[in-house]
Enzyme design. Structure first.
Site, PDB file in Angstrom:
ATOM      1  N   HIS A  50       0.599   4.514  -2.553  1.00 54.98           N
ATOM      2  CA  HIS A  50       0.433   5.893  -2.084  1.00 54.98           C
ATOM      3  C   HIS A  50       1.596   6.768  -2.503  1.00 54.98           C
ATOM      4  O   HIS A  50       1.416   7.929  -2.858  1.00 54.98           O
ATOM      5  CB  HIS A  50       0.254   5.925  -0.565  1.00 54.98           C
ATOM      6  CG  HIS A  50      -1.113   5.509  -0.147  1.00 54.98           C
ATOM      7  ND1 HIS A  50      -1.751   6.016   0.954  1.00 54.98           N
ATOM      8  CD2 HIS A  50      -1.972   4.639  -0.707  1.00 54.98           C
ATOM      9  CE1 HIS A  50      -2.958   5.470   1.055  1.00 54.98           C
ATOM     10  NE2 HIS A  50      -3.111   4.634   0.064  1.00 54.98           N
ATOM     11  N   ASP A  51       2.803   6.210  -2.484  1.00 55.87           N
ATOM     12  CA  ASP A  51       3.953   6.992  -2.920  1.00 55.87           C
ATOM     13  C   ASP A  51       3.766   7.403  -4.375  1.00 55.87           C
ATOM     14  O   ASP A  51       3.905   8.573  -4.727  1.00 55.87           O
ATOM     15  CB  ASP A  51       5.245   6.175  -2.755  1.00 55.87           C
ATOM     16  CG  ASP A  51       6.470   7.004  -3.120  1.00 55.87           C
ATOM     17  OD1 ASP A  51       6.456   8.219  -2.854  1.00 55.87           O
ATOM     18  OD2 ASP A  51       7.436   6.440  -3.678  1.00 55.87           O
ATOM     19  N   ARG A  99       0.824  -1.213   0.000  1.00 54.93           N
ATOM     20  CA  ARG A  99       0.000   0.000   0.000  1.00 54.93           C
ATOM     21  C   ARG A  99       0.857   1.262   0.000  1.00 54.93           C
ATOM     22  O   ARG A  99       0.527   2.266  -0.621  1.00 54.93           O
ATOM     23  CB  ARG A  99      -0.911  -0.017   1.234  1.00 54.93           C
ATOM     24  CG  ARG A  99      -1.896   1.112   1.273  1.00 54.93           C
ATOM     25  CD  ARG A  99      -3.037   0.781   2.213  1.00 54.93           C
ATOM     26  NE  ARG A  99      -4.060   1.812   2.181  1.00 54.93           N
ATOM     27  CZ  ARG A  99      -4.319   2.594   3.209  1.00 54.93           C
ATOM     28  NH1 ARG A  99      -3.652   2.479   4.335  1.00 54.93           N
ATOM     29  NH2 ARG A  99      -5.277   3.492   3.104  1.00 54.93           N
ATOM     30  N   SER A 122       8.618  10.211  -1.714  1.00 51.71           N
ATOM     31  CA  SER A 122       8.225  11.418  -0.976  1.00 51.71           C
ATOM     32  C   SER A 122       7.363  11.058   0.237  1.00 51.71           C
ATOM     33  O   SER A 122       7.363  11.776   1.232  1.00 51.71           O
ATOM     34  CB  SER A 122       7.483  12.399  -1.889  1.00 51.71           C
ATOM     35  OG  SER A 122       6.450  11.746  -2.593  1.00 51.71           O
ATOM     36  N   ASN A 177      -3.263  10.032   4.858  1.00 52.90           N
ATOM     37  CA  ASN A 177      -2.197   9.032   4.730  1.00 52.90           C
ATOM     38  C   ASN A 177      -2.818   7.668   4.998  1.00 52.90           C
ATOM     39  O   ASN A 177      -2.177   6.643   4.891  1.00 52.90           O
ATOM     40  CB  ASN A 177      -1.000   9.312   5.646  1.00 52.90           C
ATOM     41  CG  ASN A 177      -1.325   9.183   7.130  1.00 52.90           C
ATOM     42  OD1 ASN A 177      -2.284   8.537   7.528  1.00 52.90           O
ATOM     43  ND2 ASN A 177      -0.506   9.792   7.949  1.00 52.90           N
ATOM     44  N   ASP A 181      -4.114 -13.896  -4.024  1.00 57.97           N
ATOM     45  CA  ASP A 181      -4.785 -14.762  -5.000  1.00 57.97           C
ATOM     46  C   ASP A 181      -5.939 -13.990  -5.643  1.00 57.97           C
ATOM     47  O   ASP A 181      -6.102 -12.789  -5.399  1.00 57.97           O
ATOM     48  CB  ASP A 181      -5.286 -16.038  -4.306  1.00 57.97           C
ATOM     49  CG  ASP A 181      -6.174 -15.734  -3.107  1.00 57.97           C
ATOM     50  OD1 ASP A 181      -6.699 -14.598  -3.002  1.00 57.97           O
ATOM     51  OD2 ASP A 181      -6.370 -16.630  -2.260  1.00 57.97           O
ATOM     52  N   HIS A 186      -6.234  -5.681  -2.650  1.00 58.36           N
ATOM     53  CA  HIS A 186      -7.112  -5.847  -1.481  1.00 58.36           C
ATOM     54  C   HIS A 186      -7.422  -7.316  -1.211  1.00 58.36           C
ATOM     55  O   HIS A 186      -8.322  -7.631  -0.448  1.00 58.36           O
ATOM     56  CB  HIS A 186      -8.396  -5.020  -1.654  1.00 58.36           C
ATOM     57  CG  HIS A 186      -8.162  -3.541  -1.596  1.00 58.36           C
ATOM     58  ND1 HIS A 186      -9.142  -2.614  -1.868  1.00 58.36           N
ATOM     59  CD2 HIS A 186      -7.040  -2.817  -1.290  1.00 58.36           C
ATOM     60  CE1 HIS A 186      -8.628  -1.390  -1.733  1.00 58.36           C
ATOM     61  NE2 HIS A 186      -7.367  -1.492  -1.400  1.00 58.36           N
TER      62      HIS A 186
HETATM   63  C1  HEM Z   1      -8.868   1.604  -6.298  1.00 63.78           C
HETATM   64  C2  HEM Z   1      -8.789   2.531  -5.372  1.00 63.78           C
HETATM   65  C3  HEM Z   1      -8.391   2.228  -3.957  1.00 63.78           C
HETATM   66  C4  HEM Z   1      -9.042   2.649  -2.853  1.00 63.78           C
HETATM   67  C5  HEM Z   1     -10.294   3.517  -2.803  1.00 63.78           C
HETATM   68  C6  HEM Z   1      -8.345   2.103  -1.715  1.00 63.78           C
HETATM   69  C7  HEM Z   1      -8.712   2.313  -0.407  1.00 63.78           C
HETATM   70  C8  HEM Z   1      -8.198   1.623   0.666  1.00 63.78           C
HETATM   71  C9  HEM Z   1      -8.654   1.766   2.015  1.00 63.78           C
HETATM   72  C10 HEM Z   1      -9.724   2.731   2.489  1.00 63.78           C
HETATM   73  C11 HEM Z   1      -7.957   0.893   2.776  1.00 63.78           C
HETATM   74  C12 HEM Z   1      -8.082   0.666   4.271  1.00 63.78           C
HETATM   75  C13 HEM Z   1      -7.125   1.532   5.040  1.00 63.78           C
HETATM   76  C14 HEM Z   1      -7.338   1.406   6.515  1.00 63.78           C
HETATM   77  O1  HEM Z   1      -8.478   1.507   6.964  1.00 63.78           O
HETATM   78  O2  HEM Z   1      -6.353   1.197   7.219  1.00 63.78           O
HETATM   79  C15 HEM Z   1      -7.052   0.193   1.902  1.00 63.78           C
HETATM   80  C16 HEM Z   1      -6.181  -0.777   2.303  1.00 63.78           C
HETATM   81  C17 HEM Z   1      -5.235  -1.343   1.475  1.00 63.78           C
HETATM   82  N1  HEM Z   1      -4.993  -0.994   0.164  1.00 63.78           N
HETATM   83 FE1  HEM Z   1      -6.160   0.125  -1.000  1.00 63.78          FE
HETATM   84  N2  HEM Z   1      -7.289   1.365  -2.145  1.00 63.78           N
HETATM   85  C18 HEM Z   1      -7.260   1.420  -3.515  1.00 63.78           C
HETATM   86  C19 HEM Z   1      -6.312   0.859  -4.330  1.00 63.78           C
HETATM   87  C20 HEM Z   1      -5.215   0.163  -3.879  1.00 63.78           C
HETATM   88  C21 HEM Z   1      -4.074  -0.196  -4.684  1.00 63.78           C
HETATM   89  C22 HEM Z   1      -3.898   0.172  -6.154  1.00 63.78           C
HETATM   90  C23 HEM Z   1      -3.218  -0.884  -3.886  1.00 63.78           C
HETATM   91  C24 HEM Z   1      -1.871  -1.474  -4.202  1.00 63.78           C
HETATM   92  C25 HEM Z   1      -1.494  -1.861  -5.404  1.00 63.78           C
HETATM   93  C26 HEM Z   1      -3.843  -0.968  -2.580  1.00 63.78           C
HETATM   94  C27 HEM Z   1      -3.346  -1.658  -1.515  1.00 63.78           C
HETATM   95  C28 HEM Z   1      -3.953  -1.747  -0.278  1.00 63.78           C
HETATM   96  C29 HEM Z   1      -3.505  -2.649   0.768  1.00 63.78           C
HETATM   97  C30 HEM Z   1      -2.411  -3.693   0.650  1.00 63.78           C
HETATM   98  C31 HEM Z   1      -4.314  -2.387   1.871  1.00 63.78           C
HETATM   99  C32 HEM Z   1      -4.208  -3.033   3.258  1.00 63.78           C
HETATM  100  C33 HEM Z   1      -3.277  -2.182   4.108  1.00 63.78           C
HETATM  101  C34 HEM Z   1      -2.957  -2.762   5.462  1.00 63.78           C
HETATM  102  O3  HEM Z   1      -3.494  -3.791   5.855  1.00 63.78           O
HETATM  103  O4  HEM Z   1      -2.108  -2.145   6.157  1.00 63.78           O
HETATM  104  N3  HEM Z   1      -5.032  -0.298  -2.610  1.00 63.78           N
HETATM  105  N4  HEM Z   1      -7.210   0.667   0.620  1.00 63.78           N
HETATM  106  C1  LIG Z   2      -1.018   9.647   9.600  1.00 60.66           C
HETATM  107  O1  LIG Z   2      -1.603  10.870   9.928  1.00 60.66           O
HETATM  108  C2  LIG Z   2      -2.021  11.008  11.261  1.00 60.66           C
HETATM  109  C3  LIG Z   2      -2.613  12.386  11.439  1.00 60.66           C
HETATM  110  O2  LIG Z   2      -3.539  12.657  10.465  1.00 60.66           O
HETATM  111  C4  LIG Z   2      -0.818  10.811  12.200  1.00 60.66           C
HETATM  112  O3  LIG Z   2      -1.271  10.862  13.551  1.00 60.66           O
HETATM  113  C5  LIG Z   2      -0.185   9.459  11.926  1.00 60.66           C
HETATM  114  O4  LIG Z   2       0.969   9.309  12.720  1.00 60.66           O
HETATM  115  C6  LIG Z   2       0.201   9.339  10.467  1.00 60.66           C
HETATM  116  N1  LIG Z   2       0.701   7.997  10.214  1.00 60.66           N
HETATM  117  C7  LIG Z   2       1.921   7.758   9.752  1.00 60.66           C
HETATM  118  C8  LIG Z   2       2.276   6.337   9.580  1.00 60.66           C
HETATM  119  O5  LIG Z   2       2.691   8.634   9.456  1.00 60.66           O
END
Ligand code: HEM
Ligand SMILES: *[C@@H]1O[C@H](CO)[C@@H](O)[C@H](O)[C@H]1NC(C)=O
Ligand SMILES: *[C@@H]1O[C@H](CO)[C@@H](O)[C@H](O)[C@H]1NC(C)=O
Ligand SMILES: *[C@@H]1O[C@H](CO)[C@@H](O)[C@H](O)[C@H]1NC(C)=O
Ligand SMILES: *[C@@H]1O[C@H](CO)[C@@H](O)[C@H](O)[C@H]1NC(C)=O
Ligand SMILES: *[C@@H]1O[C@H](CO)[C@@H](O)[C@H](O)[C@H]1NC(C)=O
Length: 323
Positions: free
Chosen positions: A63-64, A59, A73, A90, A250, A190
Site C-alpha cells: 500500500h505504501d 500488505r 507516506s 486504507n 508457499d 495472499h
Molecule cells: C492484485 C491486487 C490486490 C488486491 C485487489 C488486493 C486486495 C486485498 C484485500 C481486499 C484484502 C483483505 C483486506 C481486509 O479485508 O482486511 C487483502 C489482504 C492482503 N493483501 Fe492484498 N490485494 C492485492 C495485492 C496484494 C499485494 C501485491 C500484496 C503484497 C505484496 C498483498 C498483500 C496482502 C496481505 C498480506 C493481505 C492480508 C492482510 C492481513 O491479514 O492483515 N495484496 N488484499
Molecule cells: C482506516 O480508516 C478508517 C476510517 O476509514 C479508520 O477508522 C481506521 O482507524 C484506519 N486504520 C488505520 C490502521 O489507520
C-alpha cells in the site's frame, strides 16, 4: 595515457549510470552497517508476540508503494484524519504493520540516529516477514527517502479492488512498471493473512439480479465461506486468504486458484481468465518459478516512486514529518 582516459570515462559512466532515484543494496554500508540485523531483530520480536506481524507488514509495504511511491507516506498520522492511512480504502490495514516499523525505527535510531529512512525500514521488514513465514529471501535495495506528502485523497483509485478483473489489475500495476507476471506473483502474498467478509460476500449471495453467485467458486469452499459470512455477516469477521496453509508463505495460493478456492474475485480471475491461466498453473506446479518471480517483483515494487535528495527526508518519527 589512453588507459587513463579509458578509466576516467568508465568512472564518469559509473557515476552517471547510477542516476537519480536509483537504489543500491549496500546503501548504509558505512553509515549504518548493521541496519538489516537491527530491523530483523525488531521484526522477530514483534512476530514472537503476534503472527499478524507478517501479513500486516507485507500488505503495508504494498500500500505504501502504490500510493505516492515507497516513501513511508502511509505511516503518517494526522490529527485531522486526512492522511493516507485514514482513507476508507486504507483497507483495514492491521495496526501491527505500523507498529512493526515504528519499533524497528526506534531500534535503528538508537544505533544510527537520523540516517535510515522509514521507507527503507519498511522495505527490509517486508522481506523479513516473508522469510519468517517460510518464503524466499533476497537482497533489499536501499536509499529511499521519506515522502513529504500523505493525503487520504491520494489513496482513492490508486489501489486495486477485490472485485477487479484482469484488465483492471494489469492496468493498475502497469502504471508502476509492473508486468502481468509481476502482478500474478505479488498476488501470491495472499498465501497468508485475512480478508473481511465484505470483500468477497458478493460472490456468495445473490444480493441483486446483477450479482449472482460466482460460478467459479468451488461449491464446498463456498459453503465454508457462507457459514463464516452469513448474509447478515459481522463486519469484524475475517477469513483466511489461503484456506489450506494460512500461515505459510508457499505456492498453495495458486493451487487453490486452480481448485476454485480463490477468496477474492481478483484472486480467482487470475485462473479463470485465459490470458493469465498458464502462469497460475506454472506457479501452482513449480514453487521455484513462483518464488523467483515473487522476488523479482518485490524488488521492482520497491523501486516505485522512490524519492531522492530534496524530494524527501529522513524522518525522525515515522508517523510525523520532520519540522
Ligand atoms: C492484485 C491486487 C490486490 C488486491 C485487489 C488486493 C486486495 C486485498 C484485500 C481486499 C484484502 C483483505 C483486506 C481486509 O479485508 O482486511 C487483502 C489482504 C492482503 N493483501 Fe492484498 N490485494 C492485492 C495485492 C496484494 C499485494 C501485491 C500484496 C503484497 C505484496 C498483498 C498483500 C496482502 C496481505 C498480506 C493481505 C492480508 C492482510 C492481513 O491479514 O492483515 N495484496 N488484499
Ligand atoms: C482506516 O480508516 C478508517 C476510517 O476509514 C479508520 O477508522 C481506521 O482507524 C484506519 N486504520 C488505520 C490502521 O489507520
Ligand atoms: C523469538 O522466539 C524464538 C522461539 O521462541 C526464540 O528462539 C527467539 O530468540 C525469539 N527472538 C526474539 C528476537 O525475540
Ligand atoms: C521498467 O521495468 C523495466 C524492466 O524491468 C526496466 O528495464 C525499466 O528501466 C523500468 N522503467 C522505469 C521507468 O522504472
Ligand atoms: C439471482 O436472482 C435473480 C432474481 O432475483 C434470479 O432470476 C436468478 O436466478 C438468481 N441467480 C442465482 C444464481 O441464484
Ligand atoms: C521455471 O524455472 C526454471 C528454473 O528454475 C526455468 O528454467 C524455467 O524456464 C522456468 N519456466 C518458465 C515458464 O518461466
Amino acid at each position: 595515457m589512453e588507459a587513463w582516459k579509458g578509466l576516467c570515462l568508465i568512472l564518469v559512466l559509473l557515476v552517471l549510470g547510477r542516476g537519480e532515484g536509483q537504489l543500491m543494496e549496500n546503501f548504509y554500508g558505512s553509515s549504518c552497517p548493521t541496519v538489516e540485523d537491527i530491523v530483523k531483530q525488531a521484526v522477530t520480536t514483534k512476530f514472537n508476540q503476534t503472527f499478524t506481524t507478517i501479513p500486516a507488514t507485507l500488505r503495508l509495504f504494498f500500500h505504501d508503494c502504490f500510493v505516492e511511491g515507497c516513501d513511508a507516506s502511509v505511516l503518517i498520522a494526522s490529527p485531522n484524519g486526512d492522511a493516507e492511512k485514514d482513507a476508507p480504502d486504507n483497507l483495514s490495514l492491521a495496526g501491527d504493520g505500523f507498529d512493526t516499523v515504528i519499533k524497528a525505527k526506534e531500534a535503528v535510531e538508537a544505533q544510527c540516529p537520523g540516517v535510515v529512512s522509514c521507507a527503507d525500514i519498511l522495505a527490509i521488514a517486508a522481506r523479513d516477514v516473508v522469510v519468517l513465514a517460510g518464503g524466499p529471501t533476497y537482497s533489499v535495495e536501499l536509499g529511499r527517502r521519506d515522502g513529504l506528502i500523505s493525503k487520504a485523497s491520494q489513496v482513492t483509485g490508486n489501489l486495486p479492488e477485490p472485485s477487479s478483473n484482469l484488465d483492471h489489475l494489469n492496468s493498475m500495476f502497469r502504471i508502476h512498471n509492473l508486468s502481468q507476471i509481476d502482478m500474478i506473483a505479488l498476488s501470491g502474498a495472499h498465501t497468508i493473512g485475512f480478508s473481511h467478509c465484505s470483500r468477497f460476500v458478493n460472490r456468495l449471495y445473490n444480493f441483486s439480479d446483477s450479482s449472482p453467485l460466482d460460478p467459479s467458486l468451488d461449491p464446498d469452499y463456498a459453503k465454508q465461506l457462507m457459514s463464516a459470512c452469513p448474509k447478515n455477516f459481522d463486519p469484524s469477521i475475517a477469513v483466511d486468504n489461503d484456506p489450506v496453509t494460512p500461515q505459510l508463505f508457499d505456492n498453495v495460493y495458486y493451487k487453490n486458484l486452480v481448485a476454485g478456492k480463490g477468496l477474492l474475485t481478483s484472486d480467482e480471475v487470475l485462473f479463470t481468465d485465459r490470458a493469465s491461466k498458464s502462469s497460475v498453473k506454472l506457479f501452482a506446479k513449480h514453487s521455484r518459478n513462483f518464488t523467483q518471480a515473487f522476488v523479482t517483483a518485490m524488488i521492482k515494487l520497491g523501486r516505485v516512486g522512490v524519492k531522492v535528495d530534496k524530494q524527501g527526508e529522513i524522518r525522525k518519527d515515522c508517523t510525523a514529518f520532520n519540522s
